[in-house]
Design a protein around this motif. Structure first.
Motif, short mmCIF file in Angstrom:
data_model
loop_
_atom_site.label_atom_id
_atom_site.label_comp_id
_atom_site.label_asym_id
_atom_site.label_seq_id
_atom_site.Cartn_x
_atom_site.Cartn_y
_atom_site.Cartn_z
N THR A 41 -1.38 -4.11 -10.85
CA THR A 41 -0.26 -3.16 -10.76
C THR A 41 -0.29 -2.35 -9.45
OG1 THR A 41 -1.52 -1.44 -11.91
CG2 THR A 41 -0.12 -2.90 -13.26
N LEU A 42 -1.27 -2.62 -8.58
CA LEU A 42 -1.38 -1.87 -7.34
C LEU A 42 -0.20 -2.20 -6.42
CD1 LEU A 42 -3.11 0.08 -5.62
CD2 LEU A 42 -4.25 -1.96 -4.68
N THR A 43 0.56 -1.20 -6.05
CA THR A 43 1.70 -1.39 -5.14
C THR A 43 1.21 -1.32 -3.70
OG1 THR A 43 2.19 0.97 -4.98
CG2 THR A 43 3.27 -0.27 -6.79
N TRP A 44 2.08 -1.75 -2.79
CA TRP A 44 1.77 -1.69 -1.37
C TRP A 44 1.53 -0.23 -0.95
CZ3 TRP A 44 -0.37 -3.92 2.38
CH2 TRP A 44 -0.12 -3.56 3.70
N ASN A 45 2.41 0.66 -1.41
CA ASN A 45 2.25 2.08 -1.09
C ASN A 45 0.96 2.64 -1.69
OD1 ASN A 45 4.49 2.35 0.53
ND2 ASN A 45 5.83 2.89 -1.17
N GLY A 46 0.61 2.18 -2.87
CA GLY A 46 -0.64 2.60 -3.49
C GLY A 46 -1.84 2.15 -2.69
N PHE A 47 -1.80 0.90 -2.21
CA PHE A 47 -2.88 0.39 -1.37
C PHE A 47 -3.00 1.21 -0.09
CE2 PHE A 47 -4.04 -2.14 2.36
CZ PHE A 47 -5.35 -2.44 2.04
N LYS A 48 -1.87 1.48 0.57
CA LYS A 48 -1.89 2.25 1.81
C LYS A 48 -2.45 3.66 1.56
CE LYS A 48 2.36 1.76 3.22
NZ LYS A 48 3.58 1.79 4.04
N GLU A 49 -2.11 4.24 0.42
CA GLU A 49 -2.61 5.57 0.10
C GLU A 49 -4.14 5.57 -0.02
OE1 GLU A 49 -2.10 8.40 -3.70
OE2 GLU A 49 -0.21 7.75 -2.80
N VAL A 50 -4.68 4.57 -0.73
CA VAL A 50 -6.13 4.46 -0.90
C VAL A 50 -6.79 4.19 0.46
CG1 VAL A 50 -7.96 3.03 -1.92
CG2 VAL A 50 -5.98 3.68 -3.29
N PHE A 51 -6.22 3.28 1.21
CA PHE A 51 -6.78 2.92 2.52
C PHE A 51 -6.72 4.09 3.49
CE2 PHE A 51 -6.45 1.14 6.80
CZ PHE A 51 -7.57 0.33 6.83
N TYR A 52 -5.57 4.73 3.58
CA TYR A 52 -5.42 5.86 4.51
C TYR A 52 -6.31 7.03 4.12
CZ TYR A 52 -1.35 3.81 6.89
OH TYR A 52 -0.51 3.02 7.62
N SER A 53 -6.49 7.27 2.83
CA SER A 53 -7.34 8.40 2.43
C SER A 53 -8.78 8.17 2.89
CB SER A 53 -7.27 8.63 0.93
OG SER A 53 -7.89 7.58 0.23
N LYS A 54 -9.18 6.92 3.02
CA LYS A 54 -10.53 6.60 3.48
C LYS A 54 -10.62 6.55 5.00
CE LYS A 54 -14.77 4.97 3.46
NZ LYS A 54 -15.90 5.82 3.20
N TYR A 55 -9.67 5.88 5.65
CA TYR A 55 -9.80 5.61 7.08
C TYR A 55 -8.86 6.42 7.98
CZ TYR A 55 -13.06 2.03 5.89
OH TYR A 55 -14.17 1.40 5.41
N PHE A 56 -7.86 7.03 7.42
CA PHE A 56 -6.95 7.87 8.19
C PHE A 56 -6.73 9.16 7.43
CE2 PHE A 56 -5.81 3.63 9.75
CZ PHE A 56 -5.94 3.83 11.11
N THR A 57 -7.71 10.03 7.52
CA THR A 57 -7.63 11.30 6.81
C THR A 57 -6.42 12.08 7.30
OG1 THR A 57 -8.98 12.43 8.44
CG2 THR A 57 -10.15 11.41 6.57
N GLU A 58 -6.09 13.14 6.58
CA GLU A 58 -4.97 14.00 6.95
C GLU A 58 -5.14 14.51 8.38
OE1 GLU A 58 -1.56 15.10 6.21
OE2 GLU A 58 -2.29 13.78 4.65
N GLU A 59 -6.36 14.89 8.71
CA GLU A 59 -6.66 15.40 10.05
C GLU A 59 -6.38 14.33 11.12
OE1 GLU A 59 -10.65 16.44 12.51
OE2 GLU A 59 -10.50 17.33 10.51
#
Length: 146
Positions: free
Chosen positions: A35-53
């Motif tokens: 059930t993982l969506t593309w946006n869900g994957f990007k969210e998980v990936f970005y939270s690890k490798y592209f932090t808010e900062e």
């Protein structure tokens, strides 16, 4: 043919290598891949490798991006990468065109603007041509020096 979310996630995760691939193996255990969506994957990936900062810094860099001494091709690549972090610009054709034009060297801006292009790909093509014209003019000047 448009890719479905599961296909996009599958393609993206297939390309992950080394430490990122190991991270994904670990992270995917706690996710429902069915059930993982593309946006869900990007969210998980970005939270690890592209932090808010990091995203904030990349957004600021993009907003002030100028061609400077870069070639048009180098500027375009950097511009395209930056577009991922500023979707308001990237997803609006007029804004994308305007920001790209504003970042070009003034002489190239002038050469491109006189043609009145309204499509991003056309602007890039004309900027590349104008840059080549500038190189040719400079080369001719150098050849004519005594």
């Amino acid at each position: 043919m448009e890719l479905q979310d599961a296909d996009r996630v599958g393609c993206a995760t297939f390309l992950l290598t080394r430490d990122v691939g190991l991270w994904w193996e670990s992270a995917s255990v706690s996710l429902n891949l069915q059930t993982l969506t593309w946006n869900g994957f990007k969210e998980v990936f970005y939270s690890k490798y592209f932090t808010e900062e990091v995203r904030s810094r990349l957004t600021r860099e993009f907003m002030t991006l100028r061609q400077g001494d870069r070639s048009v091709a180098e500027f375009m690549r950097k511009f395209e990468r930056g577009c991922h972090f500023v979707p308001l610009i990237a997803n609006t054709a007029r804004e994308k065109l305007r920001y790209f034009m504003d970042g070009l060297r003034p002489i190239l801006q002038r050469d491109v603007r006189v043609t009145g292009p309204t499509i991003y790909a056309v602007v890039v093509s004309r900027a590349l041509a104008a840059e080549q014209d500038q190189r040719d003019i400079e080369s001719d000047r150098q050849d004519k020096k005594p």
